[in-house]
Design a protein around this motif. Structure first.
Motif, PDB file in Angstrom:
ATOM      1  N   GLY A  12       0.818  -1.215   0.000  1.00  0.00           N
ATOM      2  CA  GLY A  12       0.000   0.000   0.000  1.00  0.00           C
ATOM      3  C   GLY A  12       0.850   1.261   0.000  1.00  0.00           C
ATOM      4  N   SER A  14       1.390   3.464  -2.399  1.00  0.00           N
ATOM      5  CA  SER A  14       1.113   4.463  -3.439  1.00  0.00           C
ATOM      6  C   SER A  14       0.808   5.840  -2.852  1.00  0.00           C
ATOM      7  N   ILE A  17       1.001   7.035   4.480  1.00  0.00           N
ATOM      8  CA  ILE A  17       2.095   6.546   5.326  1.00  0.00           C
ATOM      9  C   ILE A  17       2.990   5.584   4.535  1.00  0.00           C
ATOM     10  N   GLY A  92      -3.948  -0.830   4.307  1.00  0.00           N
ATOM     11  CA  GLY A  92      -5.040  -0.904   5.268  1.00  0.00           C
ATOM     12  C   GLY A  92      -6.233  -0.086   4.815  1.00  0.00           C
ATOM     13  N   ALA A 141      -0.009  -1.323  12.880  1.00  0.00           N
ATOM     14  CA  ALA A 141      -1.194  -1.552  13.709  1.00  0.00           C
ATOM     15  C   ALA A 141      -1.883  -0.206  13.857  1.00  0.00           C
ATOM     16  N   PRO A 185       0.296   3.892  15.003  1.00  0.00           N
ATOM     17  CA  PRO A 185       0.126   5.347  14.880  1.00  0.00           C
ATOM     18  C   PRO A 185      -1.158   5.783  15.585  1.00  0.00           C
ATOM     19  N   GLY A 186      -1.153   7.056  15.966  1.00  0.00           N
ATOM     20  CA  GLY A 186      -2.386   7.673  16.469  1.00  0.00           C
ATOM     21  C   GLY A 186      -3.115   8.276  15.283  1.00  0.00           C
TER      22      GLY A 186
END
Ligand code: NAI
Length: 247
Positions: A12, A14, A17, A92, A141, A185-186
């Protein structure tokens, strides 16, 4: 951060993150496989950005939710580049809804991409890393997988599952020098959080001790550290990059 000669696969990658992680690993000297599912032109943009900065990368299509396609991707990368040193499971999605309104399709889609997608790539990359007797796996996560979040039963389940799989894989693979860690991450400024209303953003900011959303680059720095030799004694951990939101 010396990642010279390393082959890194970022799922992912592209945009968001994933793109920032691909750029950061490349800045350290890694050759980056920029995985994407539907967004070919965005993946090409990531590759262009890496090349413009003096790095090397190749875009690789694969839907991580598809077990057979992941096997093909990993075999294809290995045929061409002979090794995979760093795997970053970043792909994700969200399909938010309240528990009593959530459809089976919404639940399954998020589990298939976030949880099974991470299993699929780890499943096929681990065999190679065991042979190599080295490797770094970094799974994205979320703090939501640790503390939960109203409207995200599917997402929280997928990310809590990623944390459980990370620790299990860390135990299975440690004897051969392979480390497996998760980053939680938040709230990070990407397309995923762009959808949030101003009111929700204000409420979220109030819960972040550092008082602001994060940037993809902050997560990318943590991923590059975990991928480096400097992190060789760290495995099975969950590193929060969240402005102090969960502590
Ligand atoms: P994003 O929506 O901007 O990017 C997600 C990337 O995954 C896109 O490039 C998308 O095309 C790709 N993708 C989706 N399904 C895929 C599939 N089946 N196969 C291959 N690629 C697929 O999201 P963002 O914000 O960059 O998130 C990246 C990761 O970080 C995700 O795992 C997300 O859950 C996690 N995260 C993000 C947070 C945030 O605040 N943005 C907070 C906590 C975790």
């Amino acid at each position: 951060m010396n990642l010279e000669g390393k082959i890194a696969l970022v799922t992912g990658a592209s945009r968001g993150i994933g793109r920032a992680i691909a750029m950061e690993l490349s800045a350290g000297g890694a050759f980056v496989i920029v995985n994407y599912n539907g967004s070919e032109s965005a993946a090409a943009e990531t590759v262009r950005a890496i090349e413009t900065a003096g790095g090397q990368a190749e875009a690789w299509q694969c839907n991580v939710a598809d077990y057979g396609a992941c096997e093909q991707m990993i075999n294809g990368v290995l045929e061409k580049y002979k090794h995979i040193d760093i795997l970053v499971n970043n792909a994700g999605i969200t399909r938010d809804n309240l528990l009593m309104k959530m459809s089976e399709a919404e639940f399954d889609a998020v589990i298939d991409t976030n949880l099974k997608g991470t299993f699929h790539t780890m499943r096929f990359v681990s065999r190679q890393m065991l042979k190599q007797r080295s490797g770094r796996i970094i799974n994205l996560a979320s703090v939501v997988g640790i503390v939960g979040n109203a409207g995200q039963t599917n997402y929280a389940a997928s990310k809590a599952g990623v944390i459980g799989m990370t620790k299990t894989a860390a135990k299975e693979l440690a004897a051969r020098g392979i480390t497996v860690n998760a980053i939680a991450p938040g709230f990070i400024e990407t397309d995923m959080t762009d959808k949030l209303s101003e009111k929700i953003r204000e409420q979220m900011n109030a819960q972040i001790p550092l008082g602001r959303f994060g940037k993809p680059e902050y997560v990318a720095k943590a991923a590059a550290f975990l991928a480096s030799d400097d992190a060789s004694y760290i495995t099975g951990q969950v590193l929060n990059v969240d402005g102090g939101m969960v502590m």
